[in-house]
Structure formats: C-alpha cells, structure tokens
Scaffold this active site. Structure first.
Site, PDB file in Angstrom:
ATOM      1  N   ALA A  14       9.363   0.198  14.285  1.00 56.61           N
ATOM      2  CA  ALA A  14      10.669   0.761  13.276  1.00 56.61           C
ATOM      3  C   ALA A  14      11.407  -0.752  13.124  1.00 56.61           C
ATOM      4  O   ALA A  14      12.274  -0.435  11.453  1.00 56.61           O
ATOM      5  CB  ALA A  14      11.825   1.150  14.217  1.00 56.61           C
ATOM      6  N   ARG A  93      14.387 -14.803  13.820  1.00 58.59           N
ATOM      7  CA  ARG A  93      14.920 -15.822  13.085  1.00 58.59           C
ATOM      8  C   ARG A  93      15.917 -15.282  12.499  1.00 58.59           C
ATOM      9  O   ARG A  93      16.295 -14.948  11.637  1.00 58.59           O
ATOM     10  CB  ARG A  93      14.853 -17.124  13.340  1.00 58.59           C
ATOM     11  N   GLN A 113       3.760  -7.034  27.277  1.00 57.47           N
ATOM     12  CA  GLN A 113       2.931  -6.364  26.487  1.00 57.47           C
ATOM     13  C   GLN A 113       1.392  -6.852  27.203  1.00 57.47           C
ATOM     14  O   GLN A 113       0.623  -6.118  26.702  1.00 57.47           O
ATOM     15  CB  GLN A 113       3.189  -6.435  25.152  1.00 57.47           C
ATOM     16  N   ASP A 160       1.445 -18.507   5.804  1.00 51.23           N
ATOM     17  CA  ASP A 160       1.849 -20.184   5.884  1.00 51.23           C
ATOM     18  C   ASP A 160       0.226 -20.688   4.856  1.00 51.23           C
ATOM     19  O   ASP A 160       0.692 -21.261   4.034  1.00 51.23           O
ATOM     20  CB  ASP A 160       1.241 -20.876   6.679  1.00 51.23           C
ATOM     21  N   HIS A 188       3.290 -22.273  13.219  1.00 49.52           N
ATOM     22  CA  HIS A 188       3.863 -21.933  12.584  1.00 49.52           C
ATOM     23  C   HIS A 188       4.855 -22.517  12.801  1.00 49.52           C
ATOM     24  O   HIS A 188       5.736 -21.873  13.613  1.00 49.52           O
ATOM     25  CB  HIS A 188       3.461 -20.088  12.924  1.00 49.52           C
TER      26      HIS A 188
END
Ligand SMILES: NC(=O)c1ccc[n+]([C@@H]2O[C@H](COP(=O)([O-])OP(=O)(O)OC[C@H]3O[C@@H](n4cnc5c(N)ncnc54)[C@H](O)[C@@H]3O)[C@@H](O)[C@H]2O)c1
Ligand SMILES: O=C(O)C[C@H](O)C(=O)O
Length: 325
Positions: A14, A93, A113, A160, A188
């Site tokens: 979502a 973030r 998970q 990236d 990353h």
C-alpha cells in the site's frame, strides 16, 4: 494462458513504491509479456484497507495476465508458494535521517519475513530487497532462511545503476543505449561507488571521455546522493524510479543479461568479504547472477570500493550486536 501463474509477493504493497510497482507487474513487465502472475500483497494491519483499494484498481485494469490477488497481514500466508518476493515494506528515510538510523527500525521486519520465506516459499523463490537499508535487510532475511540457497537473496542497486547511466548520458550527450558496462559497487548508500573505469561509450572507456574533476566531484556524489536529493525535492523518497529499477532487476535475473549491477552475496571476489550482500558488476545466465570476473581495479576505485564495503561490514556488525542475525 496455459502456464501456471507465477506467484509474486510484494510487501509494503500500500506504500508509494507498491503503487508504482503493482500495475507494472500485473501488466507483464516484471517477468515477460506472456507470463501470467498471481499477486500476493503483504501489509501491516492498519494498511490492509489501502492495499484492498489498490487491488480494486488492479481489478479495474482487467489485466489479461493477472490471475488473482491475495491481501494479508500474515507473512506466512503472503509467502506461501511465492516464486518472487519483493520486500519493499519498510520505514522510508526522511529528511536528515541516515540509513544507519534505520537499522533498528527495519531490522525487526526482515528477520520474520526471511523465516516465513524459509518455511513457506516455493523452491525457486527469488528475493529482491528494496526497503532500506536494503543490503543489510537482505542479509537479515537471508540469515533467517537457512533452507533457501543464499544467492536467492539480493538487494537493489539497479536504481543507482540507472541513475549513473542517466547522469553520464546527459554529460556526454549520448542516448543511454550507447552506454555499456556501467557498474555500481558496494552499498546502496552514499558510500556506493559508481565506476566509469569499465564503462564503455561507443567502444571507449567512459572515464577517459570526462575530466577527472567531474568524475570525482560531480558524477560520483550526484549518483551516490541522488536518493537524498529526491527526498529533498519531492518531500518523499523516490517511488516510480525505484519501482522501475525493481522491475529491471527481476526481469534481468529471470530473463538474462550480460552486464548490470545488483547487490548479491559476495563469494570473496574483488576483496569483498564473503557473505556480505554487496553490489557488483553482474551477468545473469540460466536464471542465476554471476559476478563478472577479471576486471582491473586501480587505486582510485579500490579506495572507494573498500570504503563502501567497510560500511557494509559495520552494518553487519551492528545488526549482529542487535541480535538481528
Ligand atoms: N533500494 C532502493 O533503491 C530504494 C529506492 C527507494 C526507496 N527505497 C526504500 O523502499 C522502502 C519503501 O519505500 P516507500 O516510499 O514505498 O515507503 P512507504 O512508506 O510509502 O510504504 C511503505 C509501506 O510498507 C508498509 N510496511 C511497513 N512495515 C511493513 C511490514 N512489516 N510488512 C509489510 N508492509 C510493511 C507500510 O505500511 C507502507 O504501506 C523504504 O525503505 C525506502 O527507503 C529503496
Ligand atoms: O535514499 C533513500 O533513502 C531513498 C532511496 O534509497 C533512494 O535511493 O532513492
């Protein structure tokens, strides 16, 4: 539609990346224009209703390849029989926040998970972690899934890679299609190293087509800090471009490519400690990533690869100390 549908589980369905991703998966762009898919959407309980809304819109597209949609807040159900898992759900973030701050917040999501994938996913499961800090979240999930081959856990540095292609194409005024062998090394994060010393443009090495100051002071920081620049400009982290990169990563993993960038478990190549999930130049053959071997790494590149790999080692130490792996 004779083929059995491929089950694709998307966490954080979502969210904003989820919204940009799901319609492209359902239209056939993730796996191929002739591959039917079944979507499984995992969300936290308070976002299940929003995921149901997105599913209504997916229904309203009448996608010929979409054979069904399941929505749940139970990871065991979401990953049951999954062939592809896109782990997007995490806390993004926000302005002023560094990825290190996210370890504690997000680490707890990826262990459970990983375990659910271990216990319930199909034997051919492929996992792409998008949620940040992506490399270390992938490591946490992988370490919680001892029965799944370690190399099935990957993290996304394709965004990236695509950013680096776009910046270089603009600088040299060439179409992105003329650029070959772009490489992102490491994490990353802002320490990543976009490498132009193996990149080719019209058969020439890209680093020789630009001046060193631009490469060092403009290109590398622009690519490495692009995520923060997008957050600053949009007031939210990248979404459509991140979804696009996830599509590129999985499509190439399944269908093959001769050269791209992906964060995969290190086998010790290029001095990257074994087991770290670090970005490398990779090919995909027969559905498996392979690190491209034999590249010469000069002192300029060595220093930058080492710095990013050091950060990955620090993140691994931090999550060990938090008991997350
Ligand atoms: N690797 C990359 O290149 C890259 C690029 C862009 C964004 N990201 C990261 O992707 C993540 C998602 O970004 P977004 O913009 O879609 O965020 P978002 O806040 O819009 O959506 C995140 C969704 O995840 C859900 N969620 C949270 N915890 C969950 C859990 N345990 N299980 C299932 N769902 C859960 C939330 O309810 C929310 O709907 C962030 O971590 C972001 O930093 C990575
Ligand atoms: O940089 C971020 O936090 C968001 C994302 O990872 C990005 O690269 O756009």
């Amino acid at each position: 539609m004779a083929q059995t549908p491929v089950k694709v589980t998307v966490t954080g369905a979502a969210g904003q990346i989820g919204y940009a991703l799901l319609f492209r998966i359902a239209s056939g762009q993730l796996l191929g224009a002739d591959v039917p898919v079944k979507l499984s959407l995992l969300e936290i309980p308070q976002a299940v209703k929003a995921a149901e809304g997105t599913a209504m819109e997916l229904d309203d597209c009448a996608f010929p390849l979409l054979s069904g949609i399941e929505i749940t807040d139970d990871a065991n159900k979401a990953f049951d029989g999954a062939n592809v898992a896109l782990l997007v759900g995490a806390r993004p973030r926000t302005a002023g926040m560094e990825r290190g701050d996210l370890l504690q917040a997000n680490g707890g999501i990826f262990g459970p998970q990983g375990k659910a994938i271990n216990d319930h996913a199909a034997d051919d499961i492929r996992v792409l972690v998008v949620g940040n800090p992506a490399n270390t979240n992938a490591l946490i999930a992988q370490q919680s899934a001892p029965d799944v081959p370690a190399e099935r856990f990957t993290a996304m540095t394709r965004l990236d890679h695509n950013r680096a292609l776009s910046q270089l194409a603009a600088k040299l005024q060439v179409p992105v299609t003329e650029i070959k062998k772009m490489t992102i090394w490491g994490n990353h994060s802002a320490t990543q190293y976009p490498d132009l010393f193996h990149t080719e443009v019209g058969g020439k090495i890209a680093a020789e087509l630009v001046d060193e100051a631009w490469l060092r002071d403009t290109f590398i920081p622009t690519v490495a800090k692009r995520g923060a620049a997008i957050i600053e400009a949009r007031g939210a982290s990248s979404a459509a471009s991140a979804a696009n990169a996830a599509i590129d990563h999985v499509f190439d993993w399944v269908n093959g490519t001769e050269w791209t960038s992906a964060a995969i478990p290190s086998d010790g190549s290029y001095g990257v400690p074994e087991g770290l999930i670090s970005s490398f130049p990779v090919a995909s053959r027969d559905g498996k990533w392979e690190i491209i071997q034999g590249l010469e790494i000069d002192a300029f590149s060595r220093e930058r690869i080492d710095a990013s790999v050091r950060e990955l080692e620090e993140e691994r130490t931090a999550v060990r100390e938090l008991g997350l792996i």
